[in-house]
Design a protein around this motif. Sequence first.
Motif, PDB file in Angstrom:
ATOM      1  N   ALA A 193       0.808  -1.217   0.000  1.00 50.99           N
ATOM      2  CA  ALA A 193       0.000   0.000   0.000  1.00 50.99           C
ATOM      3  C   ALA A 193       0.843   1.270   0.000  1.00 50.99           C
ATOM      4  O   ALA A 193       0.409   2.301  -0.510  1.00 50.99           O
ATOM      5  CB  ALA A 193      -0.917   0.002   1.211  1.00 50.99           C
ATOM      6  N   CYS A 203      -1.548   5.880  -7.250  1.00 53.59           N
ATOM      7  CA  CYS A 203      -1.892   5.325  -8.545  1.00 53.59           C
ATOM      8  C   CYS A 203      -1.397   6.199  -9.694  1.00 53.59           C
ATOM      9  O   CYS A 203      -1.781   7.348  -9.773  1.00 53.59           O
ATOM     10  CB  CYS A 203      -3.410   5.125  -8.658  1.00 53.59           C
ATOM     11  SG  CYS A 203      -4.007   3.893  -7.490  1.00 53.59           S
TER      12      CYS A 203
ATOM     13  N   VAL B 158      -0.358   1.972  12.920  1.00 47.25           N
ATOM     14  CA  VAL B 158       0.081   2.987  11.968  1.00 47.25           C
ATOM     15  C   VAL B 158      -0.370   4.379  12.425  1.00 47.25           C
ATOM     16  O   VAL B 158       0.395   5.348  12.355  1.00 47.25           O
ATOM     17  CB  VAL B 158      -0.467   2.679  10.560  1.00 47.25           C
ATOM     18  CG1 VAL B 158      -0.336   3.890   9.661  1.00 47.25           C
ATOM     19  CG2 VAL B 158       0.288   1.493   9.955  1.00 47.25           C
ATOM     20  N   ALA B 186       0.884  13.945   8.602  1.00 49.06           N
ATOM     21  CA  ALA B 186       1.411  12.590   8.518  1.00 49.06           C
ATOM     22  C   ALA B 186       0.314  11.591   8.171  1.00 49.06           C
ATOM     23  O   ALA B 186       0.491  10.718   7.319  1.00 49.06           O
ATOM     24  CB  ALA B 186       2.074  12.210   9.841  1.00 49.06           C
ATOM     25  N   LEU B 190      -0.234   9.117   4.904  1.00 48.16           N
ATOM     26  CA  LEU B 190      -0.445   7.680   4.998  1.00 48.16           C
ATOM     27  C   LEU B 190      -1.764   7.273   4.368  1.00 48.16           C
ATOM     28  O   LEU B 190      -1.856   6.241   3.698  1.00 48.16           O
ATOM     29  CB  LEU B 190      -0.416   7.245   6.462  1.00 48.16           C
ATOM     30  CG  LEU B 190       0.948   7.273   7.127  1.00 48.16           C
ATOM     31  CD1 LEU B 190       0.816   7.093   8.630  1.00 48.16           C
ATOM     32  CD2 LEU B 190       1.829   6.183   6.543  1.00 48.16           C
ATOM     33  N   ALA B 192      -3.252   8.497   1.953  1.00 47.66           N
ATOM     34  CA  ALA B 192      -3.167   8.493   0.497  1.00 47.66           C
ATOM     35  C   ALA B 192      -2.607   7.175  -0.024  1.00 47.66           C
ATOM     36  O   ALA B 192      -2.835   6.792  -1.160  1.00 47.66           O
ATOM     37  CB  ALA B 192      -2.291   9.647   0.021  1.00 47.66           C
ATOM     38  N   ALA B 193      -1.882   6.483   0.836  1.00 48.33           N
ATOM     39  CA  ALA B 193      -1.209   5.269   0.382  1.00 48.33           C
ATOM     40  C   ALA B 193      -1.871   3.991   0.888  1.00 48.33           C
ATOM     41  O   ALA B 193      -1.803   2.952   0.243  1.00 48.33           O
ATOM     42  CB  ALA B 193       0.239   5.291   0.836  1.00 48.33           C
ATOM     43  N   LEU B 194      -2.499   4.093   2.046  1.00 46.00           N
ATOM     44  CA  LEU B 194      -3.102   2.894   2.635  1.00 46.00           C
ATOM     45  C   LEU B 194      -4.534   2.711   2.163  1.00 46.00           C
ATOM     46  O   LEU B 194      -5.278   3.661   1.990  1.00 46.00           O
ATOM     47  CB  LEU B 194      -3.079   2.977   4.164  1.00 46.00           C
ATOM     48  CG  LEU B 194      -1.744   2.673   4.819  1.00 46.00           C
ATOM     49  CD1 LEU B 194      -1.806   2.972   6.299  1.00 46.00           C
ATOM     50  CD2 LEU B 194      -1.366   1.224   4.587  1.00 46.00           C
ATOM     51  N   THR B 195      -4.899   1.458   2.003  1.00 49.82           N
ATOM     52  CA  THR B 195      -6.257   1.176   1.530  1.00 49.82           C
ATOM     53  C   THR B 195      -6.981   0.264   2.504  1.00 49.82           C
ATOM     54  O   THR B 195      -6.348  -0.494   3.232  1.00 49.82           O
ATOM     55  CB  THR B 195      -6.208   0.488   0.160  1.00 49.82           C
ATOM     56  OG1 THR B 195      -5.270  -0.583   0.225  1.00 49.82           O
ATOM     57  CG2 THR B 195      -5.787   1.464  -0.913  1.00 49.82           C
ATOM     58  N   PRO B 202      -3.584  -1.790  -3.877  1.00 49.89           N
ATOM     59  CA  PRO B 202      -3.994  -0.381  -3.833  1.00 49.89           C
ATOM     60  C   PRO B 202      -4.655   0.122  -5.103  1.00 49.89           C
ATOM     61  O   PRO B 202      -5.456   1.055  -5.055  1.00 49.89           O
ATOM     62  CB  PRO B 202      -2.675   0.356  -3.564  1.00 49.89           C
ATOM     63  CG  PRO B 202      -1.608  -0.572  -4.056  1.00 49.89           C
ATOM     64  CD  PRO B 202      -2.126  -1.951  -3.844  1.00 49.89           C
ATOM     65  N   CYS B 203      -4.340  -0.447  -6.267  1.00 47.17           N
ATOM     66  CA  CYS B 203      -4.868   0.128  -7.491  1.00 47.17           C
ATOM     67  C   CYS B 203      -6.023  -0.690  -8.052  1.00 47.17           C
ATOM     68  O   CYS B 203      -5.859  -1.855  -8.315  1.00 47.17           O
ATOM     69  CB  CYS B 203      -3.763   0.244  -8.557  1.00 47.17           C
ATOM     70  SG  CYS B 203      -2.459   1.352  -8.043  1.00 47.17           S
TER      71      CYS B 203
END
Lengths: 203, 203
Positions: A193, A203, B158, B186, B190, B192-195, B202-203
């Motif tokens: 992720a 993405c 996290v 912060a 995070l 934005a990157a974690l799903t 993620p994509c």
Amino acid sequence: MESDIVGRRERKRLATHHALRAAALRLGAERGIRDVTVEEIATAADVSVRTFYDHFPSKEDAIIGFDAWRVDQLRDALRDRPATEPPLEALRVVMRRLFDESSGEWPLRMRAINSDPALLGRMFVSFIGYERALVEVIAERTGLDPNDNPYPALVTAVATAAFRASMTTARASGGSMDAAATFDGAVALLAAALTPPEGPSPC
Amino acid sequence: MESDIVGRRERKRLATHHALRAAALRLGAERGIRDVTVEEIATAADVSVRTFYDHFPSKEDAIIGFDAWRVDQLRDALRDRPATEPPLEALRVVMRRLFDESSGEWPLRMRAINSDPALLGRMFVSFIGYERALVEVIAERTGLDPNDNPYPALVTAVATAAFRASMTTARASGGSMDAAATFDGAVALLAAALTPPEGPSPC
DNA sequence: TGCACTAATTGCACGTTGTGCAGTGAGTGG
DNA sequence: CCACTCACTGCACAACGTGCAATTAGTGCA
């Protein structure tokens, strides 16, 4: 493994150091750290109480036992990882060693921690020093200023978060789960992720 | 705000409690926690040393001071967040309140922590209790078994990692940075990157 | 071998921490 | 007015952690 033992004096010192840690670990696992006095640990290692304090600042440190030299060791190990390796993966590899290196101590350590959860906290405290060193190296690798860009601190914090989470769940499962394996799995989950600094949008 | 004060006795108890914390906070910020004895704190609050220990288990706890009732408070706050909200965002909102609630105490607390980094550790220790409660609620929200699936523990770890990182960097900057704002940034990074759990990719 | 030098270990003293226990007095409810 | 509860208090005590000086074993050099 160790940088060659230089002389008998150093060897003896390491012996007492190890004896003290082993005694603290064993007694702490058996009866719980709260019910073990420093005097008992020192007696078990056949040294004086005063000598104990020449090796460890407290009995908790003797059990958790992340010495200062391990920081350098960990830092160097991270520096040796290939530059092409993603930061999180590099962190996983070097942190993973913490489980393997003193693998024989971990069962006792876990039982001691179970006897008093505050020890888990003490352990996380010792991570602060590690994080500082690791953030430094990650900053080198990525060429980012750690005071300016939060990325190095964040990746490191996330890695240790995985470490902590795996420790916590392994403890919660009563030892049925392998902390090391859980750690790998957690990092893999995060790695899927998280993305490197250049592209903030995934993405 | 507080659940109505019931009587004079309880009111007086809260007064001494507050006086002790204020004294510990002030003295700890002024001279560093290591150079302040419990006796001094108690004297400053005009109570006996023994009374201090009836309110706090140690002087460190008086400064860090995350009481048990705050755990319930935090847990309820997380339960009240809309179910549609992503777990990490819900965690951000409720954890963000920790900064705002006792905002007046934070400057002193930061100075005390600066005097002795071990206090930062003590703080992280108290987070363990928080994490346990939060993991529980996250497990409810996502319908996952926390003993089976590492996701609840991970998201929570996290989130607290972001909290810790922001505290650490704010401390490193010597107070020039706002810890609360850094925390928000912060988490945004995070998030934005974690799903969410359903789609591990993620994509 | 003999002789300084270094460092690990030790005992001692001392202030501080944290807790159990019993007593006092103020606040509480009938 | 009268039990009753509970915050506060002093006292004693075990344990913690540190500074200091002495001892002893290991180290390096002549």
